[in-house]
Scaffold this motif. Structure first.
Motif, PDB file in Angstrom:
ATOM      1  N   VAL A 131      15.805   7.884 -10.184  1.00  0.00           N
ATOM      2  CA  VAL A 131      16.746   6.664 -10.205  1.00  0.00           C
ATOM      3  C   VAL A 131      18.055   6.866  -9.338  1.00  0.00           C
ATOM      4  N   ALA A 132      18.306   6.093  -8.624  1.00  0.00           N
ATOM      5  CA  ALA A 132      19.510   6.032  -7.847  1.00  0.00           C
ATOM      6  C   ALA A 132      20.521   5.226  -8.501  1.00  0.00           C
ATOM      7  N   PHE A 133      21.630   5.469  -8.954  1.00  0.00           N
ATOM      8  CA  PHE A 133      22.616   4.682  -9.800  1.00  0.00           C
ATOM      9  C   PHE A 133      23.881   4.396  -9.157  1.00  0.00           C
ATOM     10  N   GLY A 134      24.349   3.332  -8.753  1.00  0.00           N
ATOM     11  CA  GLY A 134      25.515   3.132  -7.945  1.00  0.00           C
ATOM     12  C   GLY A 134      25.833   1.840  -7.723  1.00  0.00           C
ATOM     13  N   ASP A 135      26.670   1.581  -6.521  1.00  0.00           N
ATOM     14  CA  ASP A 135      27.221   0.237  -6.036  1.00  0.00           C
ATOM     15  C   ASP A 135      26.571  -0.275  -4.845  1.00  0.00           C
ATOM     16  N   SER A 136      27.378  -1.017  -3.965  1.00  0.00           N
ATOM     17  CA  SER A 136      26.770  -1.506  -2.834  1.00  0.00           C
ATOM     18  C   SER A 136      26.163  -0.336  -1.811  1.00  0.00           C
ATOM     19  N   LEU A 137      26.994   0.853  -1.854  1.00  0.00           N
ATOM     20  CA  LEU A 137      26.518   1.965  -1.038  1.00  0.00           C
ATOM     21  C   LEU A 137      25.093   2.374  -1.335  1.00  0.00           C
ATOM     22  N   THR A 138      24.602   2.089  -2.560  1.00  0.00           N
ATOM     23  CA  THR A 138      23.140   2.368  -3.042  1.00  0.00           C
ATOM     24  C   THR A 138      22.408   1.164  -2.847  1.00  0.00           C
ATOM     25  N   ASP A 139      23.031   0.123  -3.156  1.00  0.00           N
ATOM     26  CA  ASP A 139      22.335  -1.339  -3.156  1.00  0.00           C
ATOM     27  C   ASP A 139      21.919  -1.607  -1.642  1.00  0.00           C
ATOM     28  N   GLY A 140      22.530  -0.967  -0.627  1.00  0.00           N
ATOM     29  CA  GLY A 140      21.982  -1.034   0.810  1.00  0.00           C
ATOM     30  C   GLY A 140      22.928  -2.102   1.544  1.00  0.00           C
ATOM     31  N   ALA A 141      24.020  -2.203   1.178  1.00  0.00           N
ATOM     32  CA  ALA A 141      24.970  -2.924   2.250  1.00  0.00           C
ATOM     33  C   ALA A 141      25.007  -2.299   3.625  1.00  0.00           C
ATOM     34  N   GLY A 142      25.015  -3.337   4.718  1.00  0.00           N
ATOM     35  CA  GLY A 142      24.961  -2.925   5.985  1.00  0.00           C
ATOM     36  C   GLY A 142      23.486  -3.241   6.600  1.00  0.00           C
ATOM     37  N   GLN A 143      22.696  -2.907   6.104  1.00  0.00           N
ATOM     38  CA  GLN A 143      21.281  -3.068   6.487  1.00  0.00           C
ATOM     39  C   GLN A 143      21.089  -4.559   6.870  1.00  0.00           C
ATOM     40  N   SER A 144      20.079  -4.868   7.851  1.00  0.00           N
ATOM     41  CA  SER A 144      19.861  -6.229   8.171  1.00  0.00           C
ATOM     42  C   SER A 144      18.644  -6.659   6.883  1.00  0.00           C
ATOM     43  N   ALA A 145      18.182  -7.815   6.851  1.00  0.00           N
ATOM     44  CA  ALA A 145      17.418  -8.499   5.923  1.00  0.00           C
ATOM     45  C   ALA A 145      15.972  -7.716   6.159  1.00  0.00           C
ATOM     46  N   ASP A 146      15.109  -7.569   5.192  1.00  0.00           N
ATOM     47  CA  ASP A 146      13.700  -6.854   5.381  1.00  0.00           C
ATOM     48  C   ASP A 146      13.633  -5.652   6.047  1.00  0.00           C
ATOM     49  N   ALA A 147      14.701  -4.931   6.482  1.00  0.00           N
ATOM     50  CA  ALA A 147      14.806  -3.629   7.082  1.00  0.00           C
ATOM     51  C   ALA A 147      14.169  -2.585   6.342  1.00  0.00           C
ATOM     52  N   ASN A 148      14.609  -2.724   5.058  1.00  0.00           N
ATOM     53  CA  ASN A 148      14.103  -1.531   3.916  1.00  0.00           C
ATOM     54  C   ASN A 148      14.853  -0.103   4.465  1.00  0.00           C
ATOM     55  N   ARG A 149      16.136  -0.179   4.871  1.00  0.00           N
ATOM     56  CA  ARG A 149      16.854   0.903   5.113  1.00  0.00           C
ATOM     57  C   ARG A 149      18.099   1.213   4.275  1.00  0.00           C
ATOM     58  N   ARG A 150      17.689   1.128   2.926  1.00  0.00           N
ATOM     59  CA  ARG A 150      18.639   1.753   1.944  1.00  0.00           C
ATOM     60  C   ARG A 150      18.620   3.137   2.063  1.00  0.00           C
ATOM     61  N   TRP A 151      19.554   3.865   1.500  1.00  0.00           N
ATOM     62  CA  TRP A 151      19.211   5.606   1.712  1.00  0.00           C
ATOM     63  C   TRP A 151      18.359   5.800   0.651  1.00  0.00           C
ATOM     64  N   THR A 152      17.952   5.175  -0.377  1.00  0.00           N
ATOM     65  CA  THR A 152      16.817   5.336  -1.298  1.00  0.00           C
ATOM     66  C   THR A 152      15.355   5.145  -0.614  1.00  0.00           C
ATOM     67  N   ASP A 153      15.313   4.266   0.490  1.00  0.00           N
ATOM     68  CA  ASP A 153      14.196   4.193   1.455  1.00  0.00           C
ATOM     69  C   ASP A 153      13.940   5.309   2.142  1.00  0.00           C
ATOM     70  N   TYR A 154      15.181   5.751   2.596  1.00  0.00           N
ATOM     71  CA  TYR A 154      15.008   7.113   3.413  1.00  0.00           C
ATOM     72  C   TYR A 154      14.656   8.176   2.775  1.00  0.00           C
ATOM     73  N   LEU A 155      14.942   8.209   1.255  1.00  0.00           N
ATOM     74  CA  LEU A 155      14.759   9.183   0.293  1.00  0.00           C
ATOM     75  C   LEU A 155      13.154   9.113   0.126  1.00  0.00           C
ATOM     76  N   HIS A 156      12.584   8.166  -0.141  1.00  0.00           N
ATOM     77  CA  HIS A 156      11.305   7.932  -0.179  1.00  0.00           C
ATOM     78  C   HIS A 156      10.544   8.370   0.961  1.00  0.00           C
ATOM     79  N   HIS A 157      10.882   8.043   2.207  1.00  0.00           N
ATOM     80  CA  HIS A 157      10.301   8.511   3.174  1.00  0.00           C
ATOM     81  C   HIS A 157      10.176  10.081   3.423  1.00  0.00           C
TER      82      HIS A 157
END
Length: 418
Positions: A222-248
């Motif tokens: 579980v990644a616990f945090g604020d907007s930096l974990t929530d995914g701020a800065g990415q485009s809609a439907d991009a799935n480019r949160r840092w947790t998405d990259y960790l999953h990859h």
């Protein structure tokens, strides 16, 4: 609307489509009265019991708050991406922040083809204690019965349901960074076509967890945090949160080393004070420690406490981290501390606040209180001016990350510590 950047492979789509007819080992249905009880502070909850050969492991999550939204006599269709695959998938629907019971009808789960359209043959009805509709009391959440068949990791799962009555004060996730489809009046949940879905939003409603039956060796992070974990800065439907990259990254490991990756970020959240959503200390038990199959939590929260607070030292934040560590260890969950990343140039930056950030990071790195340290700060700071983000990792506001920055965070994680 732009076409989503990441799509399922043909093989994965074929496997998902086969769920309509595949016979598979599934988890037993929960008893009809097995609702998970939670309160607004997340101080109590009841875990799920695994089957003999499998455990229930989280594959997706979103932390919830009370949304400024209203729904009624319409169908909601949401798209979320699984991290790990498994059998007997279950979804959890939450009315944690509702002031009255909510009834949802015709719940279905399928696999996305494109937009609001569902891949033919994959839209499956979902039951709750054998019933086709579910009423969720105020301050409560409920898991579905297992959905027969298999779902691959990395699937774009579509959850649809009809909301028959007007609901205000919806429990959900504000910044999904994903498109949710809303219908004209009527129940379209069972339809696989996109007909009838004429409105969109970027919020998730009521849905807060998805879990699958997986081998007992499989666990989740579980990644616990604020907007930096929530995914701020990415485009809609991009799935480019840092947790998405960790999953990859985890997806390239042998099957027996893969883990579910669950995102418990809330943009604007603070560790010590209620702001956007409940304070981190209050929601940690609910959003992290009661997740199915959780083994490790990565804590990356505190920058909003510094940038919006008036502290004179790091002591209050350090005390907060110690309380998280105590709670995690009481549940035998590993807890890793992420250092706080630079925000020089952001509107609320001051030299005094920078000194507190440095104090916090020094404690995280040297105290030995966490089970391990992830040096996010070192990974993305400008080597020539460490108080600020490196230009290539800055989305432009000097606090939030670019796609490259979020990817860099994921690659700062030592997978051996998970």
């Amino acid at each position: 609307m732009p076409r989503p950047t990441h799509r399922l492979s043909v093989a994965a789509l074929a496997l998902a489509a086969a769920t309509a007819t595949t016979t598979a080992v599934v988890l037993p249905a929960a008893p009809a009265d097995a609702q998970t009880q939670v309160d607004r502070q997340g101080d109590r909850g009841k875990g799920e019991q695994p089957a003999a050969s499998h455990r229930l492991v989280g594959t997706w999550s979103a932390s919830t708050t009370r949304l400024v939204a209203a729904l009624g006599d319409q169908t909601v269709r949401m798209v979320v991406r699984t991290s790990i695959g498994g059998t007997g998938m279950r979804i959890r629907l939450s009315n944690l922040f509702g002031s009255a019971p909510v009834t949802l009808r015709g719940v279905h789960v399928g696999v996305q083809a494109y937009g609001a359209e569902i891949l033919t043959g994959t839209n499956r009805p979902v039951t709750f204690g054998g019933r086709k509709s579910v009423t969720i009391g105020s301050g409560r959440a409920t898991w579905s019965d297992p959905i027969p068949g298999k779902i691959p990791g990395g699937s774009d799962v579509v959850v649809s349901f009809y909301v028959p009555s007007n609901v205000r004060g919806v429990t959900g996730h504000e910044r999904a960074y994903a498109t949710t489809y809303l219908s004209d009046p009527g129940d379209f949940a069972a339809d696989e076509s996109a007909n009838g879905f004429t409105y969109t939003s970027t919020q998730w409603y009521f849905l807060d967890r998805i879990a699958v039956g997986a081998p007992k060796t499989m666990r989740s992070i579980v990644a616990f945090g604020d907007s930096l974990t929530d995914g701020a800065g990415q485009s809609a439907d991009a799935n480019r949160r840092w947790t998405d990259y960790l999953h990859h990254r985890l997806g390239r490991l042998p099957a027996n080393r893969r883990m579910g990756v669950l995102n418990a970020g809330i943009a604007g959240n603070r560790l010590l004070h209620h702001d956007v959503g409940p304070r981190g200390l209050g929601r940690f038990n609910r959003d992290v420690l009661t997740q199915p199959g959780v083994r490790t939590v990565i804590v990356y929260e505190g920058i909003n406490d510094i940038s919006r607070g008036y502290y004179t030292s790091a002591a209050p934040l350090i005390d907060g981290y110690k309380r998280l560590i105590k709670m995690a260890h009481a549940r035998k969950v590993r807890i890793l501390g992420g250092t706080l990343t630079p925000f020089y140039g952001f509107g609320s930056w001051t030299q005094e606040r920078e000194e507190i950030r440095q104090q916090v990071n020094r404690w995280i790195r040297t105290s030995g209180a966490f089970d391990g340290v992830i040096d996010f700060d070192k990974a993305v700071r400008d080597p020539d001016f460490p108080d600020q983000l490196a230009a290539q990792y800055d989305v432009g506001d000097h606090l939030h990350m670019s796609d490259a920055g979020r990817r860099r965070l994921a690659y700062a994680v030592d997978l051996r510590r998970l």
